[in-house]
Design an enzyme around this catalytic site. Structure first.
Site, PDB file in Angstrom:
ATOM      1  N   THR A 207      17.891  13.948 -24.519  1.00  0.00           N
ATOM      2  CA  THR A 207      17.844  15.234 -24.175  1.00  0.00           C
ATOM      3  C   THR A 207      16.922  15.959 -25.210  1.00  0.00           C
ATOM      4  OG1 THR A 207      18.964  17.201 -23.737  1.00  0.00           O
ATOM      5  CG2 THR A 207      19.916  15.759 -25.277  1.00  0.00           C
ATOM      6  N   SER A 235      16.923  11.219 -29.100  1.00  0.00           N
ATOM      7  CA  SER A 235      16.362  12.425 -28.852  1.00  0.00           C
ATOM      8  C   SER A 235      16.050  13.186 -30.322  1.00  0.00           C
ATOM      9  CB  SER A 235      17.305  13.163 -28.056  1.00  0.00           C
ATOM     10  OG  SER A 235      18.574  13.357 -29.074  1.00  0.00           O
ATOM     11  N   ARG A 236      16.929  14.096 -30.690  1.00  0.00           N
ATOM     12  CA  ARG A 236      16.500  14.594 -32.148  1.00  0.00           C
ATOM     13  C   ARG A 236      17.880  14.341 -32.756  1.00  0.00           C
ATOM     14  NH1 ARG A 236      11.944  13.662 -31.440  1.00  0.00           N
ATOM     15  NH2 ARG A 236      10.254  15.528 -31.422  1.00  0.00           N
ATOM     16  N   GLU A 265      15.812  13.894 -42.064  1.00  0.00           N
ATOM     17  CA  GLU A 265      14.670  12.631 -41.936  1.00  0.00           C
ATOM     18  C   GLU A 265      13.778  13.048 -43.266  1.00  0.00           C
ATOM     19  OE1 GLU A 265      12.993  12.226 -37.932  1.00  0.00           O
ATOM     20  OE2 GLU A 265      15.063  11.829 -37.204  1.00  0.00           O
ATOM     21  N   HIS A 284      12.822   6.670 -36.787  1.00  0.00           N
ATOM     22  CA  HIS A 284      12.280   7.865 -35.895  1.00  0.00           C
ATOM     23  C   HIS A 284      10.717   7.199 -35.369  1.00  0.00           C
ATOM     24  CE1 HIS A 284      11.795  12.364 -34.405  1.00  0.00           C
ATOM     25  NE2 HIS A 284      11.144  11.291 -33.531  1.00  0.00           N
ATOM     26  N   ILE A 285      10.951   5.806 -34.823  1.00  0.00           N
ATOM     27  CA  ILE A 285       9.725   5.194 -34.445  1.00  0.00           C
ATOM     28  C   ILE A 285       9.588   4.965 -32.992  1.00  0.00           C
ATOM     29  CG2 ILE A 285       9.337   3.894 -36.470  1.00  0.00           C
ATOM     30  CD1 ILE A 285      10.929   1.607 -34.647  1.00  0.00           C
ATOM     31  N   GLY A 286      10.209   5.825 -32.257  1.00  0.00           N
ATOM     32  CA  GLY A 286      10.416   5.754 -30.672  1.00  0.00           C
ATOM     33  C   GLY A 286       8.989   5.664 -30.230  1.00  0.00           C
ATOM     34  N   SER A 287       8.041   6.345 -30.490  1.00  0.00           N
ATOM     35  CA  SER A 287       6.603   6.271 -29.900  1.00  0.00           C
ATOM     36  C   SER A 287       5.790   5.566 -30.744  1.00  0.00           C
ATOM     37  CB  SER A 287       6.117   7.615 -29.680  1.00  0.00           C
ATOM     38  OG  SER A 287       6.166   8.476 -30.806  1.00  0.00           O
TER      39      SER A 287
HETATM   40  C1  DGY Z   1       8.106  12.810 -29.907  1.00  0.00           C
HETATM   41  O1  DGY Z   1       7.219  12.582 -29.334  1.00  0.00           O
HETATM   42  O2  DGY Z   1       8.634  13.817 -29.881  1.00  0.00           O
HETATM   43  C2  DGY Z   1       8.719  11.697 -30.577  1.00  0.00           C
HETATM   44  O3  DGY Z   1       9.849  11.751 -30.855  1.00  0.00           O
HETATM   45  C3  DGY Z   1       7.933  11.551 -31.695  1.00  0.00           C
HETATM   46  O4  DGY Z   1       8.117  12.587 -32.750  1.00  0.00           O
END
Ligand code: DGY
Length: 328
Positions: A207, A235-236, A265, A284-287
Site C-alpha cells: 500500500t 511499501s514504505r 533510511e 530499498h531496492i524494489g525497483s
Molecule cells: C518507488 O518507485 O516508489 C520505489 O519504492 C523506489 O522509491
C-alpha cells in the site's frame, strides 16, 4: 542558472532531450548535490527531476519559477502535496515501468525468508556445514500456500500473477475497493484486513504511505497473523510500527519478515531488526535493476517534458494534483 534540475545524474542523451528548455543541472555520476548546491541550482528552474528528495515549502521557496516536480519513483510521499498545490506546481511519478521488477523482489523476499537463504548462506560460509541433512535447517514451503496482498494496484497484480501461476498459491487481497479483474484472473478472494492477516501464510504490504496507512501494521495486527506466517514490506517503512514488528519476530507471533523499506533510511546499523536471524533486509531496492531504473528516469523526463510542453494529459500526474493539470 539552470532551467532544469535533476537530483540524479543524467546521461548525455537524457540531457540533450531536455536542452531545449535551457541549461540542465545535475550532479556528476556517483555524486549527489548537497542541499546548498541543489537550492542554488533551483533559483531559475522550471522543472525538477527528483528521486526521493522532499519537495516541500523549504525547497519550493528556493524555486520561485518551478512548474513541475517529476519523481523517478512510483511512490511520491516525499511530495508535500499541499505546498505544491498552494504554488500550483504539478507533480508527476512513474507507475507501470517498475511493476514486474518490484514483484520479482516480492517473490525473492518470500522465498529467502521461507527457505532461510541468507541465514543458511552464512552457515555454509561460516564452516558450520559439517554433517549431512539437518532438520534444524529446514524451511517452509511457498508453493500452494496462501498469500495475502495488502494494496492491490499494478504491483499487486504482478505479484499475484507470479504467485498464482508460478507457485500455485491461493491469493487473498485487501484494498480500498474490490477488483473483479483480480478475482477473475487469479481466483483471488477479497478479505477484510483482520481476516486476511489471520488466514495468510505470507502477507505482503504494497500500500502507498498516506495518513490512513501510517502504522497500518501495529501490534494488534501482527498479533492477528499466524505464528507460522511471514511478513514482507515493499511499501514504505512508516506503514509499519517497527517496535511491534521486532516484538512479533522476537516473541514468535510470526515466523519471519522480509523488508525492503524502513522508517529511517538508511536503516541505522544498530537497529534491533538487523540483529534478528529470521529477518531478511535489503536496502530499498524494489525497483533497482539497471533496466528498470533507466526506464523510470526516462519516464520522469518524458513526464516533465510533457508538462512543460503543455501536454499534461501525456504525463503521469499524481492523482491528488490532476485537477491542477486540468485547470491548465
Ligand atoms: C518507488 O518507485 O516508489 C520505489 O519504492 C523506489 O522509491
Amino acid at each position: 542558472m539552470a532551467q532544469i534540475v535533476s537530483t540524479k545524474p543524467l546521461s548525455v542523451a537524457q540531457r540533450e532531450k531536455l536542452a531545449r528548455f535551457g541549461d540542465v543541472a545535475c550532479p556528476p555520476e556517483g555524486r549527489r548535490f548537497s542541499q546548498a548546491e541543489l537550492f542554488a541550482a533551483l533559483q531559475d528552474a522550471v522543472g525538477l527531476i527528483t528521486f526521493g528528495t522532499r519537495v516541500d515549502e523549504t525547497l519550493l521557496e528556493q524555486a520561485p519559477s518551478l512548474k513541475v516536480a517529476s519523481t523517478a519513483s512510483v511512490g511520491y510521499d516525499h511530495f508535500d502535496l499541499a505546498a505544491m498545490r498552494r504554488r500550483h506546481i504539478l507533480g508527476a511519478h512513474t507507475p507501470h515501468v517498475l511493476d514486474d521488477t518490484v514483484a520479482d523482489l516480492g517473490m525473492a523476499l518470500m522465498l529467502a525468508v521461507a527457505r532461510r537463504i541468507v541465514e543458511l548462506d552464512g552457515y555454509v560460509r561460516g564452516g558450520e556445514w559439517k554433517k549431512g541433512d539437518e532438520e534444524a535447517l529446514y524451511g517452509v514451503d511457498v508453493h500452494h500456500r496462501t498469500l495475502g496482498i495488502v494494496g492491490m494496484g499494478r504491483i499487486g497484480r504482478a505479484l499475484a500473477k507470479r504467485a498464482k501461476f508460478g507457485f500455485s498459491m491461493n491469493i487473498l487481497y485487501h484494498a480500498r475497493s474490490r477488483h473483479d479483474d483480480v478475482e477473475q484472473a487469479f481466483g483471488a478472494r477479497y478479505a477484510d484486513l483482520p481476516d486476511l492477516l489471520h488466514e495468510s501464510d505470507f502477507v505482503v504490504l504494497l500500500t502507498p504511505l498516506t495518513p490512513d496507512t501510517e502504522n497500518l501494521m501495529n501490534e494488534e495486527r501482527f498479533r492477528r497473523m499466524k505464528p507460522s506466517a511471514i511478513f514482507i514490506n515493499l511499501s514504505r517503512g512508516k506503514t509499519v510500527d517497527e517496535d511491534a514488528l521486532v516484538q512479533a519476530l522476537r516473541e514468535g507471533w510470526i515466523r519471519g519478515a522480509g523488508l525492503d523499506v524502513y522508517r529511517q533510511e538508511p536503516v541505522p546499523p544498530d537497529h534491533p531488526l538487523l540483529s534478528l536471524s529470521n529477518v531478511v533486509c535489503v536496502p530499498h531496492i524494489g525497483s533497482a535493476t539497471q533496466a528498470t531504473r533507466t526506464a523510470m528516469l526516462d519516464l520522469a523526463i518524458d513526464n516533465l517534458i510533457a508538462v512543460l510542453d503543455g501536454r499534461t494529459k501525456d504525463a503521469y500526474i499524481v492523482p491528488e494534483l490532476r485537477d491542477l493539470a486540468e485547470e491548465g
